[in-house]
Design a protein around this motif. Structure first.
Motif, short mmCIF file in Angstrom:
data_model
loop_
_atom_site.label_atom_id
_atom_site.label_comp_id
_atom_site.label_asym_id
_atom_site.label_seq_id
_atom_site.Cartn_x
_atom_site.Cartn_y
_atom_site.Cartn_z
N ILE A 28 4.09 4.13 1.36
CA ILE A 28 5.09 3.28 1.04
C ILE A 28 6.62 3.56 1.29
O ILE A 28 7.66 3.18 1.64
CB ILE A 28 4.81 2.81 -0.43
CG1 ILE A 28 3.64 1.78 -0.54
CG2 ILE A 28 6.18 2.18 -1.25
CD1 ILE A 28 3.21 1.70 -1.89
N SER A 29 6.68 4.88 1.03
CA SER A 29 8.26 5.63 0.87
C SER A 29 8.31 6.10 2.17
O SER A 29 9.61 6.35 2.36
CB SER A 29 8.13 6.68 -0.13
OG SER A 29 7.19 7.99 0.19
N SER A 84 1.22 5.89 -1.88
CA SER A 84 2.82 6.11 -2.05
C SER A 84 3.39 6.83 -1.02
O SER A 84 4.65 6.33 -0.80
CB SER A 84 2.74 7.14 -3.36
OG SER A 84 3.88 7.23 -3.88
N ASP A 124 10.65 3.08 4.12
CA ASP A 124 11.49 2.33 3.34
C ASP A 124 13.05 2.13 3.58
O ASP A 124 13.92 1.69 3.14
CB ASP A 124 11.75 3.05 1.82
CG ASP A 124 12.16 4.57 1.98
OD1 ASP A 124 11.96 4.90 2.93
OD2 ASP A 124 12.24 5.16 0.71
N PRO A 168 7.52 -2.25 -3.32
CA PRO A 168 6.67 -1.29 -3.02
C PRO A 168 5.19 -2.06 -2.55
O PRO A 168 4.55 -1.53 -1.70
CB PRO A 168 6.59 -0.14 -4.04
CG PRO A 168 7.87 -0.25 -4.57
CD PRO A 168 8.29 -1.89 -4.40
#
Length: 640
Positions: free
Chosen positions: A308-309, A305, A312, A371
């Motif tokens: 992924i963030s 997670s 971004d 994502p």
């Protein structure tokens, strides 16, 4: 570096991080533009902006809704304001330490005013809610010595005391950092101004009046800050003009590249980007629900997670690029330590890796993916980056192999270190290809990784073969005339394979551009690849081939020395200083090894000893006689 200098450097880095957070937030919001998926809804209440645009585009121009024009007008205004915010943040990021301190003092002053206003509003709201319209004020209750009534106010006294301490502290900090006029009487008034709303809420005043008191308390400090801003406008304009003239002069005198490099070092951009990304990652980690205990699955989910963030937005990708550059730099340093080399050119591996990763992120549209797809694309980009990193490691070990074999270095451990790295460069790509082809279906990405991996294997094998040939030549007692030919054929094979893989990667990229994910960045990178890795390499290879073929033809046209001539001469080649068992005779009656003379002809057509022209050719293509009566005549073309 002393401790105070290090602390100042850390403070300078931390002060340049907030502008990056501001830019990152603007990019997260799409620079004020409506998002096509999962973003802002269209003004007419349809499902999303795309459907609204299609429905409006089907109408004639004169039938467009007024609300549709209004929506696009406000979207344009938001975009312009967001762009101006990015420019202002970049300008703040590039300020010098003195001006940056002034900006933060100004921002801190405004922040203190708003924190004070929010604290006063919250305190007055709590006090009025606790007292109610029919109860006595706190001061009246205290004067009547009604301590039981004071204790029944549900902790309002504690709230007031806490607000008094907070407002006094804020007033003291504001008096130290604000940039307005510092008159003694004004400096003494700041605590009274900040504490006024909390003091007035003790009196029996109407609640409507008390609700407006925090606004009036914030007017005076805001007026001082606004006065400073207006009076400094001319100074700011002058500073911008002076900076423009200064950098214009620097660019004219030293060039744009030198100025950018100097500013890059002054601003310490890589360290700032790394700090920004780490703080951003910590912020997102705290926002996520931390896994209980040390469960591996939960930790892996959290890491996924965060990755992924962590990519971004474009600024987040820049921060991740800086982290990758830092890691690749130390990977290069590790291999330099293993190989016992210290070449400054090899230390650029971190910079090259960072550029490659950012280009991969841009051309694959990493920030715009969903994502799950973004995580898959990020892993694939990491795989491509590491295969490219293997090529950089080969560029470190290849010159060392050539140096060890050519210099007859007797140090066995240095040879073993270099051969160990070469073994890793062969074994790891083979293992990687075996894993990828057994766990993933064939795709354009897999073909690209395979091409890079096979290419590095071929390059390492070529380096090892040439290294082995040079070692064999080092232990020979006689001159090995065919060595140059063998080295040329091996390198020609490696260059041909590399050229073929370059063509293959070009067509692979063209397939991706047409059928999978196009884009201007990918098309531009394909053009650069086609020019530098295909056209330029083909042209250079063809020139080398023609040059060698011409030299071979020239050498073959020279007469061969007989054994009797070599025995009578009893000399060494004047180019390589090795014994001559075979030799070519020039028209100026000098003897050289054929391979040595061929290398010499790559540079010039004059004799290495007497500097006479080796070849002459008249208009009618005359045939000159050989320097010895027993030699056949040769045709000597004029190369002047």
């Amino acid at each position: 570096m002393s401790l105070p200098v290090r602390l100042l450097s850390v403070v300078d880095v931390l002060l340049r991080v907030p502008p990056l957070f501001f830019i990152d937030e603007l990019f997260r919001l799409g620079l004020g533009l409506p998002q096509g998926h999962g973003g802002l809804q269209s003004p007419t209440g349809q499902e999303n902006l795309i459907a609204d645009i299609k429905s409006q585009a089907a109408k004639p121009v004169y039938q467009y809704d007024a609300q549709f024009y209004k929506f696009f007008f406000f979207a344009f205004i938001q975009f312009v304001l967001s762009c101006l915010g990015c420019v202002a943040a970049l300008a703040t990021f590039a300020l010098g330490k003195k001006h940056l301190r002034v900006v933060y003092m100004f921002v801190l002053s405004i922040g203190i005013i708003f924190v004070s206003y929010w604290g006063n509003v919250t305190t007055i709201r709590n006090v009025t809610a606790a007292l109610g319209p029919d109860r006595l004020s706190i001061l009246e209750t205290f004067l009547l010595l009604n301590f039981q009534g004071l204790l029944s106010l549900d902790g309002i006294c504690i709230t007031l005391i806490g607000n008094y301490a907070t407002q006094f502290f804020l007033a003291y900090v504001f008096s130290c950092v604000h940039l307005g006029p510092r008159y003694p009487w004004l400096q003494k008034l700041w605590p009274a101004i900040f504490l006024a709303p909390s003091l007035l809420c003790l009196l029996p005043l109407p609640f409507k009046f008390l609700h407006h008191v925090p606004v009036f308390a914030a007017v005076v400090p805001l007026a001082v800050v606004k006065l400073v801003l207006w009076t400094s406008a001319y100074s700011i304009y002058g500073a911008i003009g002076a900076s423009y003239l200064h950098y214009r002069m620097l660019i004219r005198d030293y060039g744009l590249t030198a100025v950018m490099e100097t500013e890059w070092i002054r601003l310490n951009v890589p360290c700032v980007l790394r700090t920004f990304w780490i703080l951003r990652l910590l912020e997102q980690a705290l926002a996520h629900q931390m896994p209980s205990g040390f469960e591996l699955a939960s930790l892996l989910t959290l890491c996924k997670s965060l990755l992924i963030s962590g990519c971004d937005t474009l600024t987040a990708v820049l921060g991740m690029t800086s982290i990758i550059s830092y890691g690749c730099h130390y990977i290069g340093c590790f291999f330099q330590w293993v190989l016992l080399t210290d070449d400054e050119d090899d230390k650029s591996i971190g910079t090259v890796s960072a550029i490659l990763f950012y280009i991969l992120a841009l051309q694959t549209g990493l920030t715009s993916l969903e994502p799950d797809k973004r995580f898959i694309r990020l892993c694939r980009n990491f795989c491509l980056l590491f295969t490219a990193l293997l090529h950089f490691i080969h560029n470190i070990v290849n010159p060392l192999l050539m140096s060890l074999s050519a210099s007859h270095n007797p140090s066995l451990h240095r040879h073993l270190r270099a051969l160990t790295v070469c073994t890793f460069l062969i074994v790891y790509p083979v293992g990687l290809l075996a894993y990828l082809w057994s766990h993933h279906p064939m795709s354009t990405w897999l073909l690209a990784v395979s091409a890079f991996s096979v290419e590095v294997i071929v390059k390492v094998v070529v380096s090892l073969l040439i290294y082995a040939l040079f070692l064999i030549d080092a232990y020979r007692s006689t001159f090995w005339e065919k060595l140059d030919d063998y080295v040329y054929y091996i390198r020609a094979f490696g260059n041909t394979v590399e050229f073929c893989f370059g063509i293959f990667l070009f067509f692979n990229g063209a397939w991706i551009l047409i059928f999978e994910s196009g884009g201007a960045i990918r098309a531009g990178m394909m053009g650069i690849h086609a020019y530098f890795n295909i056209w330029c390499e083909a042209r250079i290879g063809w020139l080398v081939f023609m040059k060698r073929r011409t030299a071979v033809n020239k050498i073959e046209s020279l007469p061969e020395a007989s054994e009797a001539q070599l025995a009578n001469l009893d000399d060494v080649c004047a180019i390589c200083y090795q014994e001559m068992r075979t030799a070519k005779i020039t028209r100026c009656n000098h003897f050289f090894h054929g391979v040595c003379l061929r290398k010499w002809l790559y540079v010039q057509d004059r004799c290495p000893l007497c500097h006479d022209i080796l070849y002459k050719m008249d208009n009618d293509v005359e045939i000159d006689s050989a320097p010895h009566s027993d030699e056949r005549p040769i045709v000597i073309p004029d190369r002047r």
